[in-house]
Write a protein that holds these residues in place. Structure first.
Motif, mmCIF file in Angstrom:
data_model
loop_
_atom_site.group_PDB
_atom_site.id
_atom_site.type_symbol
_atom_site.label_atom_id
_atom_site.label_comp_id
_atom_site.label_asym_id
_atom_site.label_seq_id
_atom_site.Cartn_x
_atom_site.Cartn_y
_atom_site.Cartn_z
ATOM 1 N N ARG A 100 -49.990 -12.692 -29.511
ATOM 2 C CA ARG A 100 -49.747 -13.991 -28.866
ATOM 3 C C ARG A 100 -50.116 -13.933 -27.385
ATOM 4 N NH1 ARG A 100 -45.245 -14.061 -32.405
ATOM 5 N NH2 ARG A 100 -43.893 -13.240 -30.783
ATOM 6 N N GLU A 101 -49.807 -12.805 -26.741
ATOM 7 C CA GLU A 101 -50.172 -12.638 -25.332
ATOM 8 C C GLU A 101 -51.694 -12.622 -25.172
ATOM 9 O OE1 GLU A 101 -49.486 -9.586 -21.604
ATOM 10 O OE2 GLU A 101 -49.233 -8.843 -23.645
ATOM 11 N N ALA A 102 -52.389 -11.945 -26.083
ATOM 12 C CA ALA A 102 -53.854 -11.901 -26.023
ATOM 13 C C ALA A 102 -54.440 -13.301 -26.180
ATOM 14 C CB ALA A 102 -54.400 -10.970 -27.103
ATOM 15 N N VAL A 103 -53.884 -14.095 -27.091
ATOM 16 C CA VAL A 103 -54.354 -15.469 -27.283
ATOM 17 C C VAL A 103 -54.145 -16.279 -26.007
ATOM 18 C CG1 VAL A 103 -53.872 -17.639 -28.509
ATOM 19 C CG2 VAL A 103 -54.129 -15.513 -29.786
ATOM 20 N N THR A 104 -53.002 -16.138 -25.381
ATOM 21 C CA THR A 104 -52.723 -16.873 -24.139
ATOM 22 C C THR A 104 -53.725 -16.500 -23.056
ATOM 23 O OG1 THR A 104 -50.373 -17.009 -24.682
ATOM 24 C CG2 THR A 104 -50.979 -17.311 -22.370
ATOM 25 N N LYS A 105 -54.001 -15.210 -22.906
ATOM 26 C CA LYS A 105 -54.960 -14.771 -21.890
ATOM 27 C C LYS A 105 -56.360 -15.312 -22.181
ATOM 28 C CE LYS A 105 -52.686 -10.546 -20.388
ATOM 29 N NZ LYS A 105 -52.776 -9.090 -20.270
ATOM 30 N N LEU A 106 -56.771 -15.288 -23.440
ATOM 31 C CA LEU A 106 -58.091 -15.809 -23.794
ATOM 32 C C LEU A 106 -58.176 -17.314 -23.553
ATOM 33 C CD1 LEU A 106 -58.744 -13.790 -27.075
ATOM 34 C CD2 LEU A 106 -59.965 -13.555 -24.901
ATOM 35 N N LYS A 107 -57.105 -18.042 -23.874
ATOM 36 C CA LYS A 107 -57.100 -19.489 -23.624
ATOM 37 C C LYS A 107 -57.174 -19.780 -22.134
ATOM 38 C CE LYS A 107 -54.762 -21.070 -27.804
ATOM 39 N NZ LYS A 107 -53.560 -21.719 -28.369
ATOM 40 N N ASN A 108 -56.455 -19.003 -21.330
ATOM 41 C CA ASN A 108 -56.514 -19.183 -19.881
ATOM 42 C C ASN A 108 -57.917 -18.903 -19.351
ATOM 43 O OD1 ASN A 108 -53.824 -19.902 -19.723
ATOM 44 N ND2 ASN A 108 -53.136 -17.844 -19.183
ATOM 45 N N LYS A 109 -58.547 -17.874 -19.878
ATOM 46 C CA LYS A 109 -59.905 -17.530 -19.458
ATOM 47 C C LYS A 109 -60.876 -18.641 -19.847
ATOM 48 C CE LYS A 109 -62.721 -13.436 -19.250
ATOM 49 N NZ LYS A 109 -62.853 -12.062 -19.687
ATOM 50 N N ARG A 110 -60.712 -19.181 -21.056
ATOM 51 C CA ARG A 110 -61.578 -20.272 -21.514
ATOM 52 C C ARG A 110 -61.396 -21.506 -20.642
ATOM 53 N NH1 ARG A 110 -60.513 -22.253 -27.451
ATOM 54 N NH2 ARG A 110 -58.635 -22.963 -26.400
ATOM 55 N N THR A 111 -60.151 -21.783 -20.249
ATOM 56 C CA THR A 111 -59.879 -22.923 -19.372
ATOM 57 C C THR A 111 -60.539 -22.732 -18.008
ATOM 58 O OG1 THR A 111 -57.790 -23.361 -20.490
ATOM 59 C CG2 THR A 111 -58.050 -24.288 -18.284
ATOM 60 N N ARG B 253 -63.904 -18.258 -30.701
ATOM 61 C CA ARG B 253 -64.024 -17.462 -31.928
ATOM 62 C C ARG B 253 -62.995 -16.325 -31.931
ATOM 63 N NH1 ARG B 253 -69.049 -18.106 -32.315
ATOM 64 N NH2 ARG B 253 -69.631 -16.681 -30.680
ATOM 65 N N ARG B 254 -62.828 -15.657 -30.783
ATOM 66 C CA ARG B 254 -61.847 -14.577 -30.700
ATOM 67 C C ARG B 254 -60.430 -15.114 -30.848
ATOM 68 N NH1 ARG B 254 -63.742 -11.740 -25.315
ATOM 69 N NH2 ARG B 254 -61.783 -10.632 -25.526
ATOM 70 N N ILE B 255 -60.144 -16.267 -30.233
ATOM 71 C CA ILE B 255 -58.827 -16.889 -30.343
ATOM 72 C C ILE B 255 -58.531 -17.223 -31.804
ATOM 73 C CG2 ILE B 255 -57.512 -18.983 -29.808
ATOM 74 C CD1 ILE B 255 -58.986 -18.932 -27.035
ATOM 75 N N ASP B 256 -59.494 -17.848 -32.480
ATOM 76 C CA ASP B 256 -59.305 -18.226 -33.886
ATOM 77 C C ASP B 256 -59.048 -17.006 -34.763
ATOM 78 O OD1 ASP B 256 -59.642 -20.879 -33.212
ATOM 79 O OD2 ASP B 256 -61.750 -20.961 -33.853
ATOM 80 N N THR B 257 -59.775 -15.924 -34.513
ATOM 81 C CA THR B 257 -59.602 -14.700 -35.302
ATOM 82 C C THR B 257 -58.187 -14.140 -35.139
ATOM 83 O OG1 THR B 257 -61.945 -14.162 -35.082
ATOM 84 C CG2 THR B 257 -60.463 -12.357 -35.652
ATOM 85 N N ILE B 258 -57.718 -14.087 -33.899
ATOM 86 C CA ILE B 258 -56.371 -13.549 -33.651
ATOM 87 C C ILE B 258 -55.308 -14.468 -34.240
ATOM 88 C CG2 ILE B 258 -54.692 -12.916 -31.878
ATOM 89 C CD1 ILE B 258 -57.103 -12.132 -30.101
ATOM 90 N N GLU B 259 -55.483 -15.788 -34.079
ATOM 91 C CA GLU B 259 -54.496 -16.726 -34.623
ATOM 92 C C GLU B 259 -54.454 -16.661 -36.146
ATOM 93 O OE1 GLU B 259 -55.605 -20.414 -32.709
ATOM 94 O OE2 GLU B 259 -54.071 -20.129 -31.168
ATOM 95 N N ASP B 260 -55.620 -16.506 -36.795
ATOM 96 C CA ASP B 260 -55.643 -16.347 -38.254
ATOM 97 C C ASP B 260 -54.900 -15.084 -38.666
ATOM 98 O OD1 ASP B 260 -57.105 -18.661 -38.518
ATOM 99 O OD2 ASP B 260 -59.034 -17.647 -38.821
ATOM 100 N N ASP B 261 -55.067 -14.029 -37.902
ATOM 101 C CA ASP B 261 -54.376 -12.777 -38.189
ATOM 102 C C ASP B 261 -52.863 -12.943 -38.006
ATOM 103 O OD1 ASP B 261 -54.316 -10.053 -38.916
ATOM 104 O OD2 ASP B 261 -54.161 -9.486 -36.808
#
Length: 86
Positions: free
Chosen positions: A68-79, A35-43
């Motif tokens: 973009r860096e925040a999205v990468t960190k969140l994706k890594n955390k999700r993985t 949800r956080r990733i989607d919100t940032i990507e939409d922004d």
């Protein structure tokens, strides 16, 4: 009750100090991270603006890079959450 549900932890007076409160850290789960990733990507999609040749454009470029860096960190955390623990 509202404070506790928001993550506030009330600490009783003890030998090391007086009573107080602190913010507790809630564990992340994959759905919240997505949800956080989607919100940032939409922004990011809606953040087009002035050319990077202007001060405002330079700031916007920095903001997009930070997002973009925040999205990468969140994706890594999700993985890492999806990987089985050994």
């Amino acid at each position: 009750m509202a404070f506790e549900s928001a993550g506030v932890v009330f600490v009783a007076a003890g030998p090391e100090g007086g009573a107080g409160e602190r913010l507790g850290k809630t564990p992340d789960n994959a759905a919240d991270l997505t949800r956080r990733i989607d919100t940032i990507e939409d922004d990011l999609v809606g953040s087009e603006g002035p050319s990077a040749r202007t001060p405002a454009g330079g700031m916007r470029t920095l903001e997009r890079a930070h997002k973009r860096e925040a999205v990468t960190k969140l994706k890594n955390k999700r993985t890492s959450l999806a990987k089985p623990k050994k």
